[in-house]
Scaffold this motif. Structure first.
Motif, PDB file in Angstrom:
ATOM      1  N   SER A  30       0.839  -1.186   0.000  1.00 52.13           N
ATOM      2  CA  SER A  30       0.000   0.000   0.000  1.00 52.13           C
ATOM      3  C   SER A  30       0.879   1.242   0.000  1.00 52.13           C
ATOM      4  CB  SER A  30      -0.922   0.001   1.218  1.00 52.13           C
ATOM      5  OG  SER A  30      -0.160   0.256   2.384  1.00 52.13           O
ATOM      6  N   VAL A  31       0.340   2.336  -0.452  1.00 50.15           N
ATOM      7  CA  VAL A  31       1.054   3.607  -0.503  1.00 50.15           C
ATOM      8  C   VAL A  31       1.377   4.065   0.913  1.00 50.15           C
ATOM      9  CG1 VAL A  31       0.846   6.040  -1.174  1.00 50.15           C
ATOM     10  CG2 VAL A  31       0.004   4.257  -2.686  1.00 50.15           C
ATOM     11  N   VAL A  32       0.438   3.916   1.819  1.00 50.83           N
ATOM     12  CA  VAL A  32       0.655   4.320   3.204  1.00 50.83           C
ATOM     13  C   VAL A  32       1.786   3.478   3.818  1.00 50.83           C
ATOM     14  CG1 VAL A  32      -0.415   4.449   5.489  1.00 50.83           C
ATOM     15  CG2 VAL A  32      -1.728   5.105   3.468  1.00 50.83           C
ATOM     16  N   GLY A  33       1.823   2.204   3.524  1.00 47.72           N
ATOM     17  CA  GLY A  33       2.881   1.339   4.030  1.00 47.72           C
ATOM     18  C   GLY A  33       4.251   1.753   3.512  1.00 47.72           C
ATOM     19  N   LEU A  34       4.337   2.123   2.229  1.00 43.63           N
ATOM     20  CA  LEU A  34       5.607   2.598   1.656  1.00 43.63           C
ATOM     21  C   LEU A  34       6.039   3.907   2.300  1.00 43.63           C
ATOM     22  CD1 LEU A  34       5.005   1.810  -2.124  1.00 43.63           C
ATOM     23  CD2 LEU A  34       6.554   0.635  -0.551  1.00 43.63           C
ATOM     24  N   LEU A  35       5.090   4.807   2.533  1.00 47.05           N
ATOM     25  CA  LEU A  35       5.407   6.088   3.167  1.00 47.05           C
ATOM     26  C   LEU A  35       5.894   5.873   4.606  1.00 47.05           C
ATOM     27  CD1 LEU A  35       2.488   8.332   1.869  1.00 47.05           C
ATOM     28  CD2 LEU A  35       4.864   8.403   1.165  1.00 47.05           C
ATOM     29  N   GLU A  36       5.249   4.971   5.334  1.00 47.83           N
ATOM     30  CA  GLU A  36       5.663   4.685   6.700  1.00 47.83           C
ATOM     31  C   GLU A  36       7.077   4.097   6.734  1.00 47.83           C
ATOM     32  OE1 GLU A  36       2.607   2.120   8.184  1.00 47.83           O
ATOM     33  OE2 GLU A  36       1.322   3.801   8.788  1.00 47.83           O
ATOM     34  N   ALA A  37       7.399   3.235   5.777  1.00 51.40           N
ATOM     35  CA  ALA A  37       8.733   2.641   5.715  1.00 51.40           C
ATOM     36  C   ALA A  37       9.791   3.709   5.455  1.00 51.40           C
ATOM     37  CB  ALA A  37       8.780   1.569   4.626  1.00 51.40           C
ATOM     38  N   ARG A  38       9.485   4.629   4.557  1.00 49.82           N
ATOM     39  CA  ARG A  38      10.449   5.713   4.268  1.00 49.82           C
ATOM     40  C   ARG A  38      10.562   6.673   5.446  1.00 49.82           C
ATOM     41  NH1 ARG A  38      10.912   7.106  -1.997  1.00 49.82           N
ATOM     42  NH2 ARG A  38      11.113   4.959  -2.696  1.00 49.82           N
ATOM     43  N   GLU A  39       9.453   6.941   6.107  1.00 46.04           N
ATOM     44  CA  GLU A  39       9.477   7.810   7.282  1.00 46.04           C
ATOM     45  C   GLU A  39      10.339   7.187   8.375  1.00 46.04           C
ATOM     46  OE1 GLU A  39       6.511   9.458  10.797  1.00 46.04           O
ATOM     47  OE2 GLU A  39       5.627   8.512   9.028  1.00 46.04           O
ATOM     48  N   LEU A  40      10.184   5.872   8.594  1.00 44.27           N
ATOM     49  CA  LEU A  40      10.966   5.163   9.591  1.00 44.27           C
ATOM     50  C   LEU A  40      12.463   5.230   9.264  1.00 44.27           C
ATOM     51  CD1 LEU A  40      11.163   3.326  12.080  1.00 44.27           C
ATOM     52  CD2 LEU A  40      10.822   1.375  10.541  1.00 44.27           C
ATOM     53  N   ALA A  41      12.800   5.017   7.990  1.00 47.25           N
ATOM     54  CA  ALA A  41      14.208   5.088   7.582  1.00 47.25           C
ATOM     55  C   ALA A  41      14.777   6.495   7.797  1.00 47.25           C
ATOM     56  CB  ALA A  41      14.346   4.662   6.120  1.00 47.25           C
ATOM     57  N   ALA A  42      14.002   7.517   7.469  1.00 48.18           N
ATOM     58  CA  ALA A  42      14.454   8.902   7.644  1.00 48.18           C
ATOM     59  C   ALA A  42      14.632   9.220   9.124  1.00 48.18           C
ATOM     60  CB  ALA A  42      13.462   9.866   6.992  1.00 48.18           C
ATOM     61  N   ARG A  43      13.701   8.755   9.971  1.00 54.00           N
ATOM     62  CA  ARG A  43      13.798   9.006  11.406  1.00 54.00           C
ATOM     63  C   ARG A  43      15.027   8.314  11.990  1.00 54.00           C
ATOM     64  NH1 ARG A  43       9.339   6.684  15.313  1.00 54.00           N
ATOM     65  NH2 ARG A  43       9.997   4.981  13.988  1.00 54.00           N
ATOM     66  N   GLU A  44      15.297   7.085  11.578  1.00 56.81           N
ATOM     67  CA  GLU A  44      16.476   6.367  12.050  1.00 56.81           C
ATOM     68  C   GLU A  44      17.759   7.077  11.633  1.00 56.81           C
ATOM     69  OE1 GLU A  44      15.903   2.441  10.501  1.00 56.81           O
ATOM     70  OE2 GLU A  44      14.583   1.836  12.158  1.00 56.81           O
ATOM     71  N   ARG A  45      17.759   7.602  10.413  1.00 59.00           N
ATOM     72  CA  ARG A  45      18.936   8.359   9.941  1.00 59.00           C
ATOM     73  C   ARG A  45      19.142   9.613  10.784  1.00 59.00           C
ATOM     74  NH1 ARG A  45      20.206  12.154   5.428  1.00 59.00           N
ATOM     75  NH2 ARG A  45      22.426  11.849   5.067  1.00 59.00           N
ATOM     76  N   VAL A  46      18.060  10.344  11.069  1.00 61.82           N
ATOM     77  CA  VAL A  46      18.144  11.557  11.886  1.00 61.82           C
ATOM     78  C   VAL A  46      18.657  11.212  13.280  1.00 61.82           C
ATOM     79  CG1 VAL A  46      16.741  13.324  13.037  1.00 61.82           C
ATOM     80  CG2 VAL A  46      16.434  12.883  10.601  1.00 61.82           C
TER      81      VAL A  46
END
Length: 185
Positions: free
Chosen positions: A3-19
């Motif tokens: 799902s689009v929401v699932g892809l967005l959540e995965a990218r958000e999680l990766a960005a948060r971990e990077r930060v």
């Protein structure tokens, strides 16, 4: 299909971990910076205190000795005794600290290598010529013009003398006697 929401959540999680990872790295670097600044300030205070102690030393009786320049391989006018840098205190030993220049402080408080550099610049000033490059100083000291001699033995010393007020650097890489030291020489 994701799902689009699932892809967005995965990218958000990766960005948060990077930060979070970058914040941890920044915190480590800031801690190292604080420790390095504390260490640096300790050395600054130590140098200032040594300068104060050297400033408070009593002036001994004047002596008749005169600092003579080191003979060079290049022709130059000899330095008369009246042009040489006059001593005012006991001779400095090799590796001693370069004190901050003040009126009345003579070159014999400096280690011999520093005295020779000053004597060369006094001779150059007496000839009506102002500045000398590190290569000219190295040649005047009779050193082989290698990087180790020019950079390691001469430039480091003249920079230290300039930092302490004995010399001036009107043009980068060119040194002359500072106004006060020229008057006292």
């Amino acid at each position: 299909m994701a799902s689009v929401v699932g892809l967005l959540e995965a990218r958000e999680l990766a960005a948060r971990e990077r930060v979070e990872g970058l914040r941890e790295a920044a915190d480590r670097i800031l801690a190292e910076l604080a420790a390095a600044e504390t260490d640096w300030q300790g050395w600054v205070v130590a140098r200032q205190r040594v300068g104060e102690v050297l400033t408070d030393l009593p002036e001994p009786e004047p002596r008749a000795a005169v600092v003579k320049p080191v003979p060079t391989g290049q022709p130059s006018a000899p330095v008369a005794a009246s042009q040489a840098v006059a001593p005012s205190a006991g001779p400095a030993r090799r590796g001693s600290i370069v004190p901050v220049w003040r009126p009345g402080l003579k070159s014999d408080v400096l280690a011999l290598d520093y005295q020779r550099i000053l004597a060369l610049l006094v001779a150059r000033a007496a000839q009506g010529q102002g500045v000398m490059s590190c290569q000219e100083l190295a040649a005047g000291l009779g050193l082989e013009l290698t990087s180790a001699n020019v950079e390691g033995r001469v430039r480091s010393r003249v920079k230290r003398l300039a930092d302490r007020g004995w010399l001036a650097e009107p043009v980068p890489g060119a040194f002359t006697l500072a106004a006060g030291t020229a008057a006292d020489s």
